[in-house]
Design a protein around this motif. Structure first.
Motif, PDB file in Angstrom:
ATOM      1  N   VAL A  31       0.827  -1.204   0.000  1.00  0.00           N
ATOM      2  CA  VAL A  31       0.000   0.000   0.000  1.00  0.00           C
ATOM      3  C   VAL A  31       0.861   1.254   0.000  1.00  0.00           C
ATOM      4  O   VAL A  31       1.868   1.332   0.718  1.00  0.00           O
ATOM      5  CB  VAL A  31      -0.932  -0.004   1.232  1.00  0.00           C
ATOM      6  CG1 VAL A  31      -1.717   1.297   1.333  1.00  0.00           C
ATOM      7  CG2 VAL A  31      -1.878  -1.200   1.171  1.00  0.00           C
ATOM      8  N   ASP A  32       0.470   2.229  -0.803  1.00  0.00           N
ATOM      9  CA  ASP A  32       1.056   3.562  -0.757  1.00  0.00           C
ATOM     10  C   ASP A  32       0.179   4.393   0.179  1.00  0.00           C
ATOM     11  O   ASP A  32      -0.929   4.801  -0.198  1.00  0.00           O
ATOM     12  CB  ASP A  32       1.087   4.182  -2.158  1.00  0.00           C
ATOM     13  CG  ASP A  32       1.767   5.536  -2.207  1.00  0.00           C
ATOM     14  OD1 ASP A  32       1.779   6.239  -1.182  1.00  0.00           O
ATOM     15  OD2 ASP A  32       2.281   5.915  -3.288  1.00  0.00           O
ATOM     16  N   VAL A  33       0.658   4.622   1.400  1.00  0.00           N
ATOM     17  CA  VAL A  33      -0.190   5.280   2.394  1.00  0.00           C
ATOM     18  C   VAL A  33      -0.339   6.773   2.124  1.00  0.00           C
ATOM     19  O   VAL A  33      -1.292   7.392   2.599  1.00  0.00           O
ATOM     20  CB  VAL A  33       0.353   5.052   3.827  1.00  0.00           C
ATOM     21  CG1 VAL A  33       0.325   3.577   4.180  1.00  0.00           C
ATOM     22  CG2 VAL A  33       1.752   5.628   3.996  1.00  0.00           C
ATOM     23  N   GLN A  34       0.579   7.360   1.380  1.00  0.00           N
ATOM     24  CA  GLN A  34       0.452   8.770   1.037  1.00  0.00           C
ATOM     25  C   GLN A  34      -0.587   8.973  -0.051  1.00  0.00           C
ATOM     26  O   GLN A  34      -1.452   9.850   0.047  1.00  0.00           O
ATOM     27  CB  GLN A  34       1.801   9.339   0.607  1.00  0.00           C
ATOM     28  CG  GLN A  34       2.816   9.456   1.735  1.00  0.00           C
ATOM     29  CD  GLN A  34       4.117  10.088   1.280  1.00  0.00           C
ATOM     30  OE1 GLN A  34       4.265  10.528   0.140  1.00  0.00           O
ATOM     31  NE2 GLN A  34       5.103  10.106   2.173  1.00  0.00           N
ATOM     32  N   ALA A  35      -0.507   8.161  -1.106  1.00  0.00           N
ATOM     33  CA  ALA A  35      -1.469   8.278  -2.211  1.00  0.00           C
ATOM     34  C   ALA A  35      -2.780   7.561  -1.894  1.00  0.00           C
ATOM     35  O   ALA A  35      -3.751   7.703  -2.638  1.00  0.00           O
ATOM     36  CB  ALA A  35      -0.862   7.709  -3.492  1.00  0.00           C
ATOM     37  N   ARG A  36      -2.782   6.766  -0.795  1.00  0.00           N
ATOM     38  CA  ARG A  36      -3.969   6.035  -0.371  1.00  0.00           C
ATOM     39  C   ARG A  36      -4.473   5.110  -1.482  1.00  0.00           C
ATOM     40  O   ARG A  36      -5.638   5.159  -1.886  1.00  0.00           O
ATOM     41  CB  ARG A  36      -5.072   6.989   0.098  1.00  0.00           C
ATOM     42  CG  ARG A  36      -4.644   7.857   1.280  1.00  0.00           C
ATOM     43  CD  ARG A  36      -5.728   8.840   1.688  1.00  0.00           C
ATOM     44  NE  ARG A  36      -6.937   8.156   2.163  1.00  0.00           N
ATOM     45  CZ  ARG A  36      -7.083   7.628   3.380  1.00  0.00           C
ATOM     46  NH1 ARG A  36      -6.086   7.714   4.251  1.00  0.00           N
ATOM     47  NH2 ARG A  36      -8.205   7.036   3.729  1.00  0.00           N
ATOM     48  N   ARG A  37      -3.542   4.284  -1.968  1.00  0.00           N
ATOM     49  CA  ARG A  37      -3.885   3.340  -3.031  1.00  0.00           C
ATOM     50  C   ARG A  37      -3.024   2.088  -2.896  1.00  0.00           C
ATOM     51  O   ARG A  37      -2.022   2.086  -2.165  1.00  0.00           O
ATOM     52  CB  ARG A  37      -3.656   3.971  -4.407  1.00  0.00           C
ATOM     53  CG  ARG A  37      -2.199   4.290  -4.715  1.00  0.00           C
ATOM     54  CD  ARG A  37      -2.056   4.993  -6.052  1.00  0.00           C
ATOM     55  NE  ARG A  37      -0.667   5.333  -6.345  1.00  0.00           N
ATOM     56  CZ  ARG A  37       0.203   4.533  -6.960  1.00  0.00           C
ATOM     57  NH1 ARG A  37      -0.203   3.332  -7.364  1.00  0.00           N
ATOM     58  NH2 ARG A  37       1.441   4.921  -7.187  1.00  0.00           N
ATOM     59  N   VAL A  38      -3.428   1.047  -3.603  1.00  0.00           N
ATOM     60  CA  VAL A  38      -2.620  -0.163  -3.665  1.00  0.00           C
ATOM     61  C   VAL A  38      -1.553   0.036  -4.733  1.00  0.00           C
ATOM     62  O   VAL A  38      -1.860   0.204  -5.911  1.00  0.00           O
ATOM     63  CB  VAL A  38      -3.490  -1.394  -3.984  1.00  0.00           C
ATOM     64  CG1 VAL A  38      -2.602  -2.628  -4.150  1.00  0.00           C
ATOM     65  CG2 VAL A  38      -4.512  -1.634  -2.880  1.00  0.00           C
ATOM     66  N   GLU A  86      -4.473  -3.955 -11.710  1.00  0.00           N
ATOM     67  CA  GLU A  86      -4.115  -2.620 -12.168  1.00  0.00           C
ATOM     68  C   GLU A  86      -2.862  -2.087 -11.486  1.00  0.00           C
ATOM     69  O   GLU A  86      -2.292  -1.091 -11.921  1.00  0.00           O
ATOM     70  CB  GLU A  86      -5.285  -1.660 -11.928  1.00  0.00           C
ATOM     71  CG  GLU A  86      -6.539  -2.027 -12.723  1.00  0.00           C
ATOM     72  CD  GLU A  86      -7.698  -1.098 -12.447  1.00  0.00           C
ATOM     73  OE1 GLU A  86      -7.557  -0.232 -11.540  1.00  0.00           O
ATOM     74  OE2 GLU A  86      -8.741  -1.229 -13.111  1.00  0.00           O
ATOM     75  N   SER A  87      -2.440  -2.749 -10.424  1.00  0.00           N
ATOM     76  CA  SER A  87      -1.249  -2.310  -9.699  1.00  0.00           C
ATOM     77  C   SER A  87      -0.011  -2.965 -10.297  1.00  0.00           C
ATOM     78  O   SER A  87      -0.084  -3.728 -11.267  1.00  0.00           O
ATOM     79  CB  SER A  87      -1.368  -2.712  -8.225  1.00  0.00           C
ATOM     80  OG  SER A  87      -1.272  -4.129  -8.100  1.00  0.00           O
ATOM     81  N   LEU A 230       5.529   3.232   1.368  1.00  0.00           N
ATOM     82  CA  LEU A 230       5.091   1.932   0.860  1.00  0.00           C
ATOM     83  C   LEU A 230       5.144   0.910   1.984  1.00  0.00           C
ATOM     84  O   LEU A 230       6.196   0.699   2.598  1.00  0.00           O
ATOM     85  CB  LEU A 230       5.975   1.483  -0.301  1.00  0.00           C
ATOM     86  CG  LEU A 230       5.949   2.378  -1.543  1.00  0.00           C
ATOM     87  CD1 LEU A 230       6.879   1.827  -2.622  1.00  0.00           C
ATOM     88  CD2 LEU A 230       4.525   2.532  -2.083  1.00  0.00           C
ATOM     89  N   MET A 231       4.012   0.274   2.268  1.00  0.00           N
ATOM     90  CA  MET A 231       3.909  -0.620   3.412  1.00  0.00           C
ATOM     91  C   MET A 231       3.130  -1.873   3.054  1.00  0.00           C
ATOM     92  O   MET A 231       2.233  -1.854   2.204  1.00  0.00           O
ATOM     93  CB  MET A 231       3.236   0.089   4.589  1.00  0.00           C
ATOM     94  CG  MET A 231       3.928   1.374   5.011  1.00  0.00           C
ATOM     95  SD  MET A 231       3.215   2.063   6.530  1.00  0.00           S
ATOM     96  CE  MET A 231       3.970   3.703   6.517  1.00  0.00           C
ATOM     97  N   ALA A 244      -7.181 -10.395  -6.249  1.00  0.00           N
ATOM     98  CA  ALA A 244      -6.524  -9.113  -6.034  1.00  0.00           C
ATOM     99  C   ALA A 244      -7.271  -8.338  -4.958  1.00  0.00           C
ATOM    100  O   ALA A 244      -8.477  -8.501  -4.784  1.00  0.00           O
ATOM    101  CB  ALA A 244      -6.488  -8.306  -7.337  1.00  0.00           C
ATOM    102  N   VAL A 245      -6.542  -7.509  -4.243  1.00  0.00           N
ATOM    103  CA  VAL A 245      -7.135  -6.671  -3.205  1.00  0.00           C
ATOM    104  C   VAL A 245      -7.284  -5.258  -3.753  1.00  0.00           C
ATOM    105  O   VAL A 245      -6.322  -4.669  -4.250  1.00  0.00           O
ATOM    106  CB  VAL A 245      -6.258  -6.661  -1.937  1.00  0.00           C
ATOM    107  CG1 VAL A 245      -6.879  -5.778  -0.863  1.00  0.00           C
ATOM    108  CG2 VAL A 245      -6.086  -8.079  -1.413  1.00  0.00           C
ATOM    109  N   ARG A 246      -8.466  -4.720  -3.691  1.00  0.00           N
ATOM    110  CA  ARG A 246      -8.742  -3.374  -4.198  1.00  0.00           C
ATOM    111  C   ARG A 246      -8.726  -2.370  -3.046  1.00  0.00           C
ATOM    112  O   ARG A 246      -8.855  -2.723  -1.884  1.00  0.00           O
ATOM    113  CB  ARG A 246     -10.100  -3.338  -4.904  1.00  0.00           C
ATOM    114  CG  ARG A 246     -10.332  -4.472  -5.884  1.00  0.00           C
ATOM    115  CD  ARG A 246      -9.372  -4.436  -7.064  1.00  0.00           C
ATOM    116  NE  ARG A 246      -9.606  -5.561  -7.964  1.00  0.00           N
ATOM    117  CZ  ARG A 246      -8.871  -5.818  -9.033  1.00  0.00           C
ATOM    118  NH1 ARG A 246      -7.861  -5.030  -9.352  1.00  0.00           N
ATOM    119  NH2 ARG A 246      -9.142  -6.869  -9.796  1.00  0.00           N
TER     120      ARG A 246
END
Length: 257
Positions: A31-38, A86-87, A230-231, A244-246
């Motif tokens: 997860v990109d915690v700044q962009a709040r996306r996978v 998509e990631s 990134l976490m 996949a996890v959305r």
């Protein structure tokens, strides 16, 4: 030097026996915690019905390691494409199964083209626990993958071969911190100091840092405060078998102070 005689190289590609066992994949989000996306999904090997990785890896031998490594790449790409991932896709690979990186990568490129999965969204990540005695050979493999257009990642940074000497020979796109550094970091000044130093060093080398093994919000907040975006870990999402996890499946926290 490569672990296998180069004279055997072409025959390995041409004459390798098919695997005598089946396997599949679970996918865990990064997860990109700044962009709040996978940002990515790591493909984690599982048995054909979701059995633990050990049920598959216990059947990998010196004789079938090459075939297994090649099959892993193709199957991870095929399943990811079927899931309309998509990631980015992070694929673990076996450095000891590679005799010439520019040759052994051909089937991977063919699989990406066949399934319509962009090469630039594939990350090759060294396998946890895979012992490599020749760091320069690993650097050569990763350099060739990066030249082709794949992204590269070093797993378990700070443990075993994945250390500072490797970074002197090759700078990957990403390093994944050894989870022993992550566990309880919010309560450990020593761990925070070490991770802060790694983040600073990687920033100077234009290397992204991924923190894995995160199990609590406090660990995630501490790592965010140290500059890591990134976490990966159970707190964000457990591996999902052939799924996949959305973003909608993840409770992405606000890491702001």
């Amino acid at each position: 030097m490569p672990p296998t005689d180069l004279r055997a190289g072409c025959s390995l590609c041409r004459d390798a026996d098919p695997l005598q066992f089946d396997f599949s994949y679970a996918f865990q989000p990064i997860v990109d915690v700044q962009a709040r996306r996978v940002f990515a999904h790591e493909a984690l090997v599982r048995g054909p019905a979701g059995e633990p990785a050990s049920s598959v890896l216990s059947r990998v031998t010196a004789d079938n390691r090459y075939s297994f490594d090649q099959a892993c790449r193709e199957k991870a790409i095929r399943i990811a494409a079927s899931l309309n991932l998509e990631s980015h896709l992070s694929i673990n690979f076996l450095p000891n199964a590679i005799y010439r990186p520019e040759v052994c990568i051909r089937s991977t490129l063919q699989a990406a083209a066949r399934h319509g999965f962009p090469v630039e969204r594939i990350i090759f990540e060294t396998v946890e626990g895979e012992q490599v005695s020749d760091g320069k050979w690993l650097a050569e493999i990763l350099s060739e993958y990066k030249r082709i257009g794949f992204k590269t990642a070093i797993d378990d940074f700070g443990a075993g071969f994945a250390g500072l000497n490797l970074l002197a020979d090759f700078q990957p796109d990403m390093v994944k911190l050894d989870m022993a550094l992550i566990r309880g970091i919010d309560h450990s000044p020593a761990r925070r100091a070490i991770v802060a130093g790694v983040v600073s060093m990687c920033g100077q080398l234009a290397i992204e840092v991924i923190a894995e093994g995160i199990e609590t919000r406090d660990e995630a907040q501490c790592l965010s405060d140290l500059g890591i975006r990134l976490m990966q870990g159970y707190w964000f999402g457990r591996p999902q078998f052939e799924r996949a996890v959305r973003e909608a499946d993840i409770a992405l926290p606000d890491m702001g102070r």
